[in-house]
Design a protein around this motif. Structure first.
Motif, short mmCIF file in Angstrom:
data_model
loop_
_atom_site.label_atom_id
_atom_site.label_comp_id
_atom_site.label_asym_id
_atom_site.label_seq_id
_atom_site.Cartn_x
_atom_site.Cartn_y
_atom_site.Cartn_z
N LYS A 174 0.85 -1.17 0.00
CA LYS A 174 0.00 0.00 0.00
C LYS A 174 0.90 1.23 0.00
CE LYS A 174 -3.51 2.66 2.47
NZ LYS A 174 -4.34 2.82 3.69
N ILE A 175 0.74 2.06 -1.01
CA ILE A 175 1.56 3.25 -1.18
C ILE A 175 0.63 4.46 -1.31
CG2 ILE A 175 3.31 4.40 -2.59
CD1 ILE A 175 4.15 1.62 -3.60
N VAL A 176 0.76 5.40 -0.41
CA VAL A 176 -0.05 6.61 -0.45
C VAL A 176 0.73 7.70 -1.16
CG1 VAL A 176 -1.12 8.43 0.94
CG2 VAL A 176 -1.36 6.04 1.62
N VAL A 177 0.11 8.30 -2.15
CA VAL A 177 0.75 9.37 -2.92
C VAL A 177 0.10 10.70 -2.54
CG1 VAL A 177 1.35 10.23 -5.21
CG2 VAL A 177 1.22 7.76 -4.80
N ILE A 178 0.82 11.49 -1.77
CA ILE A 178 0.34 12.82 -1.37
C ILE A 178 0.47 13.74 -2.58
CG2 ILE A 178 0.61 14.74 0.23
CD1 ILE A 178 -0.22 12.12 1.59
N SER A 212 -0.67 11.91 -10.29
CA SER A 212 -1.58 11.01 -11.01
C SER A 212 -0.80 10.03 -11.87
CB SER A 212 -2.55 11.82 -11.86
OG SER A 212 -1.87 12.63 -12.80
N LYS A 213 0.32 10.47 -12.42
CA LYS A 213 1.17 9.58 -13.23
C LYS A 213 1.85 8.54 -12.34
CE LYS A 213 2.26 13.28 -16.57
NZ LYS A 213 1.61 12.72 -17.76
N VAL A 214 2.28 8.95 -11.14
CA VAL A 214 2.91 8.00 -10.21
C VAL A 214 1.90 6.94 -9.78
CG1 VAL A 214 3.96 7.74 -7.92
CG2 VAL A 214 4.62 9.66 -9.39
N VAL A 215 0.69 7.36 -9.46
CA VAL A 215 -0.36 6.42 -9.06
C VAL A 215 -0.60 5.40 -10.16
CG1 VAL A 215 -2.84 6.19 -8.61
CG2 VAL A 215 -1.52 7.95 -7.43
N VAL A 260 5.07 6.19 1.70
CA VAL A 260 4.41 7.45 1.39
C VAL A 260 5.26 8.19 0.36
CG1 VAL A 260 3.80 9.75 2.24
CG2 VAL A 260 3.17 7.72 3.55
N VAL A 261 4.61 8.63 -0.72
CA VAL A 261 5.27 9.44 -1.74
C VAL A 261 4.67 10.84 -1.68
CG1 VAL A 261 5.67 9.75 -4.21
CG2 VAL A 261 5.63 7.44 -3.23
N ASP A 262 5.50 11.85 -1.47
CA ASP A 262 5.00 13.22 -1.36
C ASP A 262 5.40 14.02 -2.59
OD1 ASP A 262 4.07 15.68 -0.62
OD2 ASP A 262 5.48 15.98 1.04
N VAL A 263 4.43 14.29 -3.45
CA VAL A 263 4.67 15.13 -4.62
C VAL A 263 3.77 16.37 -4.59
CG1 VAL A 263 5.45 13.22 -6.08
CG2 VAL A 263 3.03 13.80 -6.03
N ALA A 264 3.25 16.69 -3.41
CA ALA A 264 2.35 17.84 -3.26
C ALA A 264 3.13 19.14 -3.47
CB ALA A 264 1.71 17.83 -1.89
N VAL A 284 9.75 11.80 -14.95
CA VAL A 284 9.87 12.04 -13.51
C VAL A 284 9.04 11.02 -12.74
CG1 VAL A 284 9.38 13.67 -11.63
CG2 VAL A 284 10.27 14.52 -13.81
N ALA A 285 7.81 10.81 -13.18
CA ALA A 285 6.91 9.87 -12.50
C ALA A 285 7.48 8.45 -12.51
CB ALA A 285 5.54 9.89 -13.15
N GLU A 286 8.10 8.08 -13.62
CA GLU A 286 8.69 6.74 -13.71
C GLU A 286 9.77 6.53 -12.67
OE1 GLU A 286 11.26 4.21 -16.98
OE2 GLU A 286 9.60 5.45 -17.71
N VAL A 287 10.64 7.54 -12.50
CA VAL A 287 11.71 7.44 -11.51
C VAL A 287 11.15 7.45 -10.09
CG1 VAL A 287 13.77 8.57 -10.55
CG2 VAL A 287 13.44 8.45 -13.04
N VAL A 288 10.20 8.32 -9.82
CA VAL A 288 9.60 8.39 -8.48
C VAL A 288 8.96 7.05 -8.12
CG1 VAL A 288 7.78 9.45 -7.08
CG2 VAL A 288 9.26 10.88 -8.49
N ALA A 289 8.22 6.46 -9.06
CA ALA A 289 7.57 5.18 -8.80
C ALA A 289 8.61 4.08 -8.55
CB ALA A 289 6.67 4.81 -9.97
N ARG A 290 9.68 4.10 -9.31
CA ARG A 290 10.73 3.09 -9.14
C ARG A 290 11.42 3.23 -7.78
NH1 ARG A 290 13.34 3.88 -13.66
NH2 ARG A 290 15.10 5.08 -12.92
N VAL A 291 11.70 4.47 -7.39
CA VAL A 291 12.33 4.70 -6.08
C VAL A 291 11.38 4.28 -4.96
CG1 VAL A 291 13.12 6.52 -4.50
CG2 VAL A 291 13.86 6.53 -6.89
N ALA A 292 10.10 4.52 -5.14
CA ALA A 292 9.12 4.22 -4.09
C ALA A 292 9.08 2.74 -3.73
CB ALA A 292 7.74 4.68 -4.52
#
Length: 248
Positions: free
Chosen positions: A2-6, A14-17, A54-58, A165-173
């Protein structure tokens, strides 16, 4: 997991989700639109229940100095406190390349403050530092316009597509916490004035781009390498010329 994207309903969130869901994870888009407000704490504990990452992209709704600082201090503080309570095992934040190189820029200063809060929190973390997004080309040009002229400094510039950017963030997450940062940038480096001259022309924007060594970037003069990554950065795959949004 379960990963929450702030900020999960925004441009990058939305791309990370979407990418996390494609990988089979339970990705929760958390934002005021979905009843989660990190400034007030509303809905935060409920959203984080049972969360591993938790991923914070707010982003701050205001770029005014006091407001942007208040947003990142308050939002990040509330988020980190809630994560510690819930036992979240990995905090991922999206920041900007060069936050420590332009301390007089109010937005960069607020983002650096956010990074320091994360670094001192004691929580396992990863920070993704990205360069400017292709999606912000018009906004940067608008901010740089004076008397109808777009004034841009001839400094290095290496923008990136939001998808990359979203691809890298998702991979790091979904990876092991770095307890440090990684830089990500586009595959091509330009002179900023030349890039905007060509980009606005391709968009059908008639404004003239003027090369001005003292031009301000969101209120601050920037040095030659302030906006580009160092050696070893992760590079995106999408070139600006191939990006669908580079035409009218």
């Amino acid at each position: 997991m379960k990963i929450v994207v702030i900020g999960g309903t925004g441009l990058i969130g939305s791309k990370v989700v979407a990418r996390l869901e494609e990988q089979g994870h339970e990705a929760v888009a958390a934002s005021p639109k979905t009843g989660v407000n990190t400034l007030t704490g509303e809905g935060l504990a409920e959203a984080l229940s049972g969360t591993q990452v938790v991923v914070d992209v707010a982003n701050s709704p205001s770029f005014e100095a006091a407001e942007v600082m208040r947003f990142f201090e308050t939002s990040t503080g509330n988020l980190l406190t809630a994560e510690a309570t819930e036992g979240v095992g990995h905090h991922v934040a999206l920041s900007i390349v060069g936050t420590g190189r332009t301390p007089t820029n109010d937005y960069f200063l607020a983002k650096r403050t956010q990074e320091q809060l994360i670094e001192k929190s004691g929580l396992p973390y990863s920070i993704v530092h990205a360069t400017q997004f292709f999606e912000f080309v018009r906004g940067i040009a608008d901010e740089s316009t004076q008397d109808g002229l777009v004034r841009i400094a001839p400094v290095l510039f290496q923008p990136i597509a939001g998808d990359d950017v979203a691809e890298v963030v998702a991979r790091v997450a979904v990876g092991t916490p770095l307890n440090g940062g990684v830089e990500v940038a586009g595959p091509e480096q330009f002179r900023m004035d030349e890039f905007f001259r060509e980009a606005l022309a391709s968009l059908g924007d008639p404004r003239e781009v003027v090369t001005d060594p003292h031009a301000r970037y969101f209120g601050t003069e920037v040095t030659e390498r302030a906006l580009v990554p160092g050696d070893g950065a992760t590079l995106g795959r999408i070139r600006y010329g191939d990006w669908p949004g580079n035409k009218p």
